[in-house]
Design an enzyme around this catalytic site. Sequence first.
Site, short mmCIF file in Angstrom:
data_model
loop_
_atom_site.label_atom_id
_atom_site.label_comp_id
_atom_site.label_asym_id
_atom_site.label_seq_id
_atom_site.Cartn_x
_atom_site.Cartn_y
_atom_site.Cartn_z
N ASP A 78 61.86 75.82 -5.68
CA ASP A 78 63.38 74.45 -6.21
C ASP A 78 63.77 75.26 -4.93
O ASP A 78 63.64 75.98 -4.12
CB ASP A 78 63.60 75.14 -7.58
CG ASP A 78 64.33 76.78 -7.70
OD1 ASP A 78 63.87 78.06 -7.14
OD2 ASP A 78 65.72 76.64 -7.67
N GLU A 143 65.33 79.64 -8.84
CA GLU A 143 66.08 80.46 -7.49
C GLU A 143 67.53 79.62 -7.61
O GLU A 143 68.62 80.81 -7.82
CB GLU A 143 65.12 80.74 -6.73
CG GLU A 143 66.01 82.18 -6.76
CD GLU A 143 67.48 82.14 -4.75
OE1 GLU A 143 67.22 82.86 -5.25
OE2 GLU A 143 67.11 80.32 -4.44
ZN ZN Z 1 65.46 80.78 -1.06
ZN ZN Z 2 68.28 79.21 -1.02
#
Ligand code: ZN
Ligand code: ZN
EC number: 3.5.1.14
Length: 408
Positions: A78, A143
Amino acid sequence: MNSIQENEHVTVFREFLKIRTDHPTPDYESSTKFLVEKAKEYNIPYEVYRETGTPIVLMKIEGLEPNLKTVLLNSHVDVVPAVHDSWKVDPFSAWKDESGNIFGRGTQDMKCVCMQFLEVARRIVQSGQKLKRTLHLSFVPDEEIGGSGKGMEKFVYTEKFRQLNIGLCLDEGLASPTNDFTVFYGERAPWWVHITAVGNAGHGSRFIEGTAIEKLMRTINKMLAFRQEQFESLHHGQHECGKKLGDVTSLNLTVLKAGIPIDHSNNFSYNVIPTQAEAGFDIRIPPTVNLDQFLDQIKEWTAEEGLSFKFASYIPKNEMTKLDSDNKWWENFKESCKKMDINLVTEIFPAATDSRFIRNLGIPAFGFSPINNTPILLHDHNEFLNEKVYLRGIDIFMGIIPNLVNME
Ligand SMILES: [Zn+2]
Ligand SMILES: [Zn+2]
């Protein structure tokens, strides 16, 4: 540019950049499809794990001694959103200029490393050579949204993860503006503290004692004094002992709330002393700080009657990876870099990455993105990476990863 002359690995990287895995609505099905197709094409055994709620693509190259601790190459697929108007090109077009700079969201953070890891796996499989240990790759979601994500934070507590039997994890680092490369061995713990003060009410024309805002201000001032100390030690350090952002505790007042609104308008009752006032802080604490003691410090700052606090983000534990001669992974990593004449600088990561979930399980993790001579542009407008730096990164990983996987 004429794409016929383009290196095939650069083309794969640019294709991956075009997949819209930007928040708030990342298209994980498309990134999963892309990775699965590549795994099939490259003959890398893979599986798509969906138990945490969003797809995690796992790849595996079994070693000659599968019972030994394994090496995990972890990357998140992501990316953070991009404000189109602030970019000189479409941030999802993977546009390349004449000098080979590829512009796009994720060029540095961290679709480059995703594709470099994938290419390393392909080369190992293609070579037909069996390595000693098993090598795992994980391509994880979420993340960039921290605590609320369905990525690594949840995955590390699954039976699936436990079965991977990981001895070392490689994950993202940061670009380096100099010729050196940076390796991160720890991170600062993100604590978000929300403080609420309650106090006496009254008419705005009188000297009311013990008001909520007064109490809150006292606490804010104590915390900002601490901020100043840390800021000075960082500033001082730049000349004296090379202290970096990751070595000090940063603290910022990011939320401030008080006042009695009139109805539901944007107007306030200026003559009414509010009984409640709130403040929020973003605090980042290096792993060298004792977190229990720091918690006591926050309790002390908010000890006054009428004050209370809660955490919007809190981690009780913040392990770092020791970089000493007892850490054979580190010795091996360093040796490989030395052979390639790569100068390493070790640092604490100033923000947070998925490595913290790994380290908190007691598993060593190095944060390393093989990007040098490049400005740090993660999360920034016009994020870019030069294709030559990208390609050299694959070679650098090829000089590091097989040695780790073959380690005794
Ligand atoms: Zn990263
Ligand atoms: Zn990042």
